[in-house]
Design an enzyme around this catalytic site. Structure first.
Site, PDB file in Angstrom:
ATOM      1  N   ALA A 297       0.819  -1.224   0.000  1.00  0.00           N
ATOM      2  CA  ALA A 297       0.000   0.000   0.000  1.00  0.00           C
ATOM      3  C   ALA A 297       0.847   1.266   0.000  1.00  0.00           C
ATOM      4  CB  ALA A 297      -0.917  -0.003   1.214  1.00  0.00           C
ATOM      5  N   ASP A 343      18.710  38.139 -26.375  1.00  0.00           N
ATOM      6  CA  ASP A 343      19.319  38.952 -27.428  1.00  0.00           C
ATOM      7  C   ASP A 343      18.262  39.901 -27.953  1.00  0.00           C
ATOM      8  OD1 ASP A 343      21.691  37.629 -27.412  1.00  0.00           O
ATOM      9  OD2 ASP A 343      21.147  36.235 -29.006  1.00  0.00           O
ATOM     10  N   ASP A 672      23.021  32.789 -30.087  1.00  0.00           N
ATOM     11  CA  ASP A 672      23.012  32.191 -31.423  1.00  0.00           C
ATOM     12  C   ASP A 672      24.411  31.877 -31.952  1.00  0.00           C
ATOM     13  OD1 ASP A 672      23.679  34.836 -31.635  1.00  0.00           O
ATOM     14  OD2 ASP A 672      21.967  35.404 -32.870  1.00  0.00           O
ATOM     15  N   ASP A 676      28.651  32.000 -27.968  1.00  0.00           N
ATOM     16  CA  ASP A 676      27.621  32.061 -26.928  1.00  0.00           C
ATOM     17  C   ASP A 676      27.530  30.745 -26.179  1.00  0.00           C
ATOM     18  OD1 ASP A 676      26.918  34.616 -27.533  1.00  0.00           O
ATOM     19  OD2 ASP A 676      25.283  34.068 -28.870  1.00  0.00           O
ATOM     20  N   ASN A 738      -2.556   6.732  -0.743  1.00  0.00           N
ATOM     21  CA  ASN A 738      -1.663   5.708  -0.175  1.00  0.00           C
ATOM     22  C   ASN A 738      -1.668   5.754   1.351  1.00  0.00           C
ATOM     23  OD1 ASN A 738      -0.960   5.355  -2.825  1.00  0.00           O
ATOM     24  ND2 ASN A 738       1.166   4.956  -2.349  1.00  0.00           N
ATOM     25  N   GLU A 741      -4.900   4.303   2.659  1.00  0.00           N
ATOM     26  CA  GLU A 741      -4.916   2.825   2.598  1.00  0.00           C
ATOM     27  C   GLU A 741      -4.089   2.255   3.744  1.00  0.00           C
ATOM     28  OE1 GLU A 741      -3.188   1.633  -1.161  1.00  0.00           O
ATOM     29  OE2 GLU A 741      -4.496   3.009  -2.235  1.00  0.00           O
TER      30      GLU A 741
HETATM   31  P1  ATP Z   1      22.028  40.848 -30.582  1.00  0.00           P
HETATM   32  O1  ATP Z   1      23.163  40.426 -29.727  1.00  0.00           O
HETATM   33  O2  ATP Z   1      20.905  41.417 -29.855  1.00  0.00           O
HETATM   34  O3  ATP Z   1      21.618  39.852 -31.598  1.00  0.00           O
HETATM   35  P2  ATP Z   1      23.406  42.287 -32.563  1.00  0.00           P
HETATM   36  O4  ATP Z   1      22.891  41.481 -33.697  1.00  0.00           O
HETATM   37  O5  ATP Z   1      23.488  43.749 -32.779  1.00  0.00           O
HETATM   38  O6  ATP Z   1      22.578  42.125 -31.297  1.00  0.00           O
HETATM   39  P3  ATP Z   1      25.971  41.341 -33.148  1.00  0.00           P
HETATM   40  O7  ATP Z   1      25.457  40.517 -34.267  1.00  0.00           O
HETATM   41  O8  ATP Z   1      27.046  40.826 -32.274  1.00  0.00           O
HETATM   42  O9  ATP Z   1      24.832  41.747 -32.182  1.00  0.00           O
HETATM   43  O10 ATP Z   1      26.440  42.709 -33.798  1.00  0.00           O
HETATM   44  C1  ATP Z   1      27.127  43.672 -33.070  1.00  0.00           C
HETATM   45  C2  ATP Z   1      27.368  44.894 -33.927  1.00  0.00           C
HETATM   46  O11 ATP Z   1      28.211  44.527 -35.023  1.00  0.00           O
HETATM   47  C3  ATP Z   1      26.119  45.464 -34.567  1.00  0.00           C
HETATM   48  O12 ATP Z   1      25.508  46.404 -33.753  1.00  0.00           O
HETATM   49  C4  ATP Z   1      26.659  46.122 -35.808  1.00  0.00           C
HETATM   50  O13 ATP Z   1      27.167  47.393 -35.523  1.00  0.00           O
HETATM   51  C5  ATP Z   1      27.812  45.222 -36.184  1.00  0.00           C
HETATM   52  N1  ATP Z   1      27.410  44.234 -37.195  1.00  0.00           N
HETATM   53  C6  ATP Z   1      26.389  43.380 -37.146  1.00  0.00           C
HETATM   54  N2  ATP Z   1      26.370  42.605 -38.229  1.00  0.00           N
HETATM   55  C7  ATP Z   1      27.400  42.955 -38.988  1.00  0.00           C
HETATM   56  C8  ATP Z   1      27.924  42.512 -40.232  1.00  0.00           C
HETATM   57  N3  ATP Z   1      27.379  41.518 -40.913  1.00  0.00           N
HETATM   58  N4  ATP Z   1      29.014  43.117 -40.712  1.00  0.00           N
HETATM   59  C9  ATP Z   1      29.597  44.109 -40.030  1.00  0.00           C
HETATM   60  N5  ATP Z   1      29.168  44.575 -38.870  1.00  0.00           N
HETATM   61  C10 ATP Z   1      28.077  44.028 -38.342  1.00  0.00           C
END
Ligand code: ATP
Length: 940
Positions: A297, A343, A672, A676, A738, A741
């Protein structure tokens, strides 16, 4: 035509030159394979799949079920009961039933567990990597399973290599091969090498291998081997081993089982000891039988299966909210989240970028057009923009704007494609928006992406926050070259990225069409322009270039990102997701604090955070630079006040999680990128992005967000709370019965009622069927309306906390109190009738039926049954009807009566049992009313 491919796994691909490898596969590096070639190779080599090792072998899963102490004790009970029956030449019915139930329980546990493992494996497959492949001259995104030898595949940072291949091109390509070599540091790959045949696996720098992780850079490869032919397939150790870990709850349940078993053994000794002491050894046998029943039980035989089902149901419900659970404990621990670190880009915002404004030192432009369609105009905004003079189209784009458009095309890894009457991008939306801008400015990616041949590059990373490429500038249009100071530049360096960082590397700029030194005043002016755009919530990127003269002979290095010419800024709109505002409000109500962690500018972050209700105007923002200078202790002091972190690098995320955890927070963290991963692992719930997330981040996560949406995190958290609440609900339900019982059985000899009221078989029936089925139905109970208006559940909280243990004891005693009353009445009554043992069946039936009323009342802890919509959990009603019918079958079907040792009950007996069962229902409802009245009195 069949290509002359030698058996892929035996060729030393690293010793061949690129051209030879391509020739072997009859692959064209600019066109990829055609559909006929693909079909032929698919037929020959099959899908690019590894035969998965399905975690533990089936027999181990089955055997593991019997390690459970409760089942071992039941087996012991079966042995003792069999000995007693055989000695009296009775058929050992109870013993057989116990063994059957133990085995059934084992099978049930096995089915649930292997199903859970398979479901997890299937869920993992859902998040299996996508690859970018060149076929028939088109880059296509597809499932990695579809790759065949000879495919030309694009490799990008963050991805997992999907098959073995020979590199055709590489740019700063770093790959971590620990899956194969055990070496944790990344290896720099190089497409141009040709290596001796005897080079060992770790030295094959011109090859890439399936299952390894691209940490940095970019490249292309031609696939040499797929599936089980790859190096990974050959060593046949799978990365995706599916291991189902016991959840904290399952562990706690195991502890509970151990306590119950220990407690019941103690009770057995006590009852036998006390009985023998008062009545002598002659009573021993009956006491032993009573003890066997008590031991059966006390064990909640049905509980483990119900818990597994509840967790599995939770996982399914979460998938419906777009949250894919990768590690089972996340289902129940989600309910404990106190802080969600998210993010910004893509999670809080839509990640559908469109460039809206351009800003050079002395001119402002507005860009028209929608989405990724490269149609629209770049219009000059009058200097004194009062809003009355409309922006005007210029006959020619000014030089800095034309150069921004060229940089946008050249310094870009995304692709803009016209498909199905629509413009779509492949790759990063920020870069997609820039390709669209270039198209609007007259520099359509096709042909400009190929005209500006890339000579070298330093890829974008979240740490560097910028990207540079060196390009062949000899194909630039003559009218543009004529405007360039110094004429035809030969090679050019184009850079884009975070404006502050680009500006730091600039020494000159254009003003009034003339190139000149960048003065401190102009620097301040540019920074002010940047802030002005960011404050309106736009994502701002800075652009610069520099003539390189000669084409670079070596790889581009950071030192060359100096002495740049400042061109201007682009501001792109990335609108907040409309559903997030509500989700943030729900978070707050639920005592969960949302925090934004972004790589973007602090003013952009602030504007978006404010519009979503994450932060108030003028709130504190911590930026990456300040954070770097802080000690961990200082950060710990700050974390509970800061809701926005801007311009952070991935390593800051780890520090933020650790600091929050130190302050006692239970943290969910999104991510992402490749870097990270440590923060995702450290967080209590690591959440990877399903759409934009890299494979590495997914691998490190507990949960994958299929739609990248913050609102889905909140929905999953709610589901987590529902799962936990329901688990508590049926634990209350099962254990309460339980205890009832147990006390009833122990009371019989103490009250001088001879015989055991319930046989082990009947108890098993109750615990598994008449308790088990309604308990399953209670696991399906939908969310109570106030589930997101309560503070989070403390992660270390005992399952018995918040009155649950007390409830079990209280209801157990009430249960026993009424049953003992009924037992005494029925015993006396039965003695006068022709069937003196009928009272036992009345006790048995009353306990079962009372649990039906209990199940109905248990649907809510606070609301009365008639206040609930009966349709929201039809399972409960179904289970009550079903179990009542089954119980009646046990009484009225002769063979079942024989087997279960029950007795026929007449209409009067049955009515008494029914009345009794209603009493418990009324009691539980009465308790709810009492609590309500008590709270009202306290409140008034
Ligand atoms: P989160 O972290 O919220 O996604 P985020 O996308 O702005 O923010 P990152 O992708 O790290 O973060 O980008 C940081 C910075 O780098 C941006 O604010 C921008 O100034 C620059 N950046 C983003 N994408 C590019 C790219 N493809 N080429 C050059 N510089 C970029």
């Amino acid at each position: 035509m069949n290509p002359p491919i030698s058996p892929p796994s035996t060729t030393a691909w690293h010793s061949l030159a690129v051209a030879d490898t391509l020739h072997q596969f009859q692959a064209d590096p600019d066109q990829g394979l055609d559909s006929e070639q693909v079909a032929d190779r698919w037929r020959r080599y099959g899908p690019n799949e590894l035969e998965e090792r399905a975690g533990r072998p089936d027999w181990v899963i089955f055997a593991d079920q019997f390690k459970n102490l409760m089942l071992i004790m039941l087996m012991a009970v079966a042995v003792v009961s069999a000995i007693l029956d055989l000695r009296d030449s009775k058929f050992p019915k109870d013993a057989i039933a116990i063994v059957v139930i133990v085995i059934l329980n084992g099978i049930l546990g096995y089915v649930q567990e292997s199903r859970a493992e398979k479901a997890l494996a299937a869920l993992k497959k859902l998040s299996s990597p996508l690859v970018r492949v060149l076929r028939q001259g088109q880059v296509q995104e597809m499932d990695a399973r579809q790759l065949v030898p000879g495919d030309v595949v694009l490799l990008e940072a963050g991805g997992q290599v999907a098959a073995d291949g020979r590199l055709l091109e590489s740019a700063s390509l770093q790959i971590r091969e620990s899956a194969l070599t055990g070496e944790a540091t990344a290896v720099m790959k190089n497409a141009t090498l040709q290596l001796p045949e005897d080079a060992v696996l770790g030295d094959r720098l011109n090859l890439v291998f399936q299952g390894t992780e691209i940490i940095q850079g970019r490249g292309t490869m031609v696939v040499t081997t797929t599936g089980m032919q790859t190096e990974l397939g050959r060593i046949a150790t799978m990365l995706q081993d599916v291991v189902s870990e016991p959840t904290p709850l399952q562990q706690r349940m195991e502890q509970l089982a151990n306590t119950l078993v220990g407690g019941s053994l103690l009770l057995v000794v006590l009852v036998i000891g006390a009985g023998v002491w008062s009545a002598g050894w002659s009573a021993f046998e009956e006491l032993l039988e009573v003890s066997l029943s008590m031991a059966v039980a006390v064990v909640p035989e049905g509980l483990p299966a119900v818990i597994t089902v509840a967790l599995a149901l939770g996982t399914q419900r979460m998938v419906r909210c777009h949250a894919l659970i990768r590690k089972l404990p996340a289902v129940e621990t989600l309910g404990s989240v106190t802080t969600i670190c998210s993010d910004k880009t893509g999670t809080l915002t839509q990640n559908k970028m469109v460039v809206q404004s351009l800003q050079t030192l002395d001119q402002t432009f507005r860009v028209t057009g929608e989405g990724y369609v490269p149609e629209g105009n770049i219009l000059l905004v009058p200097q004194t923009d009062t809003g009355e003079t409309p922006p005007t189209a210029l006959p020619h784009l000014p030089l800095p704007i034309a150069l921004i458009c060229l940089t946008a095309v050249a310094c870009n890894d995304a692709l803009l494609q016209h498909k199905d009457q629509d413009w779509q991008i492949l790759g990063d939306p920020t870069e997609g928006a820039l390709l669209t801008l270039a198209g609007k400015g007259g520099y359509l990616p096709d042909p400009w992406q190929s005209k500006l041949k890339r000579l070298g590059e330093i890829p974008f990373s979240s740490e560097r926050k910028r990207m540079s490429v060196a390009c062949d500038g000899t194909q630039l249009p003559a009218d543009l070259v004529s405007q360039l100071p110094g004429g035809s530049p030969g090679a050019m360096l184009f850079t884009k990225g975070s404006p502050e960082l680009i500006l730091e590397r600039c020494t000159q700029t254009y003003q009034g069409g003339q190139l000149g030194e960048l003065t401190p005043g102009q620097r301040s002016q540019i920074l002010a322009q940047n802030e002005h755009l960011a404050a309106t919530g736009l994502r701002v990127l800075g652009f610069a270039y520099r003539p390189l003269g000669q084409a670079p002979t070596a790889e581009l290095v950071e030192e060359q990102e100096q002495g740049l010419i400042w061109l201007g800024l682009t501001g792109m709109l990335d609108a907040p997701r409309p559903e997030v505002r509500d989700a943030v409000a729900r978070c707050r109500q639920a005592g969960i604090r949302p925090v934004m962690i972004t790589g973007d500018h602090q003013l952009t972050a602030q504007a978006i955070a404010q519009s979503l209700g994450i932060a108030e105007a003028g709130c504190e923002v911590l930026d990456g630079r300040a954070l770097s200078k802080m000690s961990q202790e200082e950060l710990e002091q700050e974390v509970e006040q800061v809701s926005i972190y801007a311009r952070v690098a991935p390593e800051h995320k780890l520090r933020i999680v650790q600091a929050l955890q130190k302050r006692g927070q239970f943290v969910a963290m999104t991510g992402d990128g490749v870097n990270d991963a440590p923060a995702l692992k450290q967080a209590n719930i690591g959440i990877a992005m399903g759409i934009t997330g890299t494979d590495v981040s997914k691998e490190a996560s507990d949960m994958v967000l299929l739609d990248d949406n913050f609102a889905s995190i909140v929905a999953a958290t709610e589901e987590g709370r529902v799962v936990y609440t329901n688990i508590r609900r049926f634990i209350k339900y099962i254990l309460g019965s339980n205890v009832g019982e147990l006390i009833t059985i122990a009371a019989a000899p103490l009250l001088g009622i001879p015989g055991v009221p319930l046989t082990p078989l009947q108890i098993l029936w109750m615990n598994l069927v008449t308790d088990g089925v309604p308990a399953l139905a209670l696991a399906m109970e939908p969310a109570e309306p106030n589930v997101m208006q309560r503070p989070p559940i403390h992660p270390q909280e005992s399952i018995f906390a918040r009155g649950l243990g007390w409830y079990i004891l209280r209801i157990g005693f009430i249960f026993a109190f009424f049953t003992i009353g009924l037992m005494m009445w029925a015993y006396g009554h039965a003695q006068e009738s022709g069937d003196p043992d009928r009272w036992k069946t009345m006790v048995f039936t009353s306990l079962c039926l009372a649990q039906m009323g209990h199940a109905i009342a248990m649907r809510s802890n606070t609301q009365l049954t008639w206040e609930l919509n009966p349709l929201t959990n039809l399972y409960v009603w179904g289970s009550v009807i079903l179990t009542t019918m089954l119980q009646l079958l046990l009484i009225y079907v002769e063979p079942l009566r024989q087997f279960f040792g029950t007795h026929y009950l007449n209409a009067q007996d049955l009515s008494v049992c029914l009345v009794f069962s209603v009493v418990l229902f009324v009691w539980v409802e009465g308790e709810k009313l009492f609590v309500r009245w008590f709270h009202q009195r306290k409140g008034s």
